[in-house]
Design a protein around this motif. Structure first.
Motif: not given
Length: 143
Positions: A88-110
């Protein structure tokens, strides 16, 4: 896991057929600069009963910028200490700001116990607010 005609089905077999959700919400903030710092409280430990169990995860990070900064904020989910992809990423380099960043994942387990947790990499003047971060992991024993 097929159930055959005339087979006596056990409670353990039926339990493995249902998805098992696990959820956690963060409890503290992480102020940058940090690299792969744990989001306090945003962690779940699950037990996979069978090898090859599948997981899906939905993760959300809340990060804000307080002043000019350089660099991109990164959020990762770790499984047993190993960073998963994507990021997940966010880039707000020059002014104050806010972000809700979401990401999904999947995989296999032992089979066995596994720990899923959120980590954050805020730069200077970036803060991750743990109380607005969450992780939802669902385990599927039967695919």
């Amino acid at each position: 896991m097929p159930i055959l005609s005339g087979q006596i089905v056990t409670a353990a077999q039926l339990n493995r057929m249902q998805p098992r959700p696990h959820h956690a919400v963060g409890s503290g903030t992480v102020v940058g600069p940090q690299t792969n710092a744990d989001v306090p409280g945003a962690s779940v430990t699950v037990t996979a009963e069978t090898a090859g169990a599948r997981f899906t995860a939905v993760c959300t990070w809340d990060t804000y910028v307080t002043a000019n900064t350089t660099g991109t904020w990164l959020g990762r989910m770790m499984v047993d200490g190993v960073a998963q992809t994507p990021v997940a990423t966010m880039n707000e380099p020059s002014t104050p700001g806010r972000a809700e960043s979401t990401q999904t994942f999947s995989g296999t387990l032992t089979a066995g116990s596994h720990t899923f947790k959120l980590v954050t990499s805020p730069n200077a003047n970036q803060t991750t607010t743990g109380v607005n971060c969450s992780i939802l992991v669902t385990i599927y024993e039967v695919v």
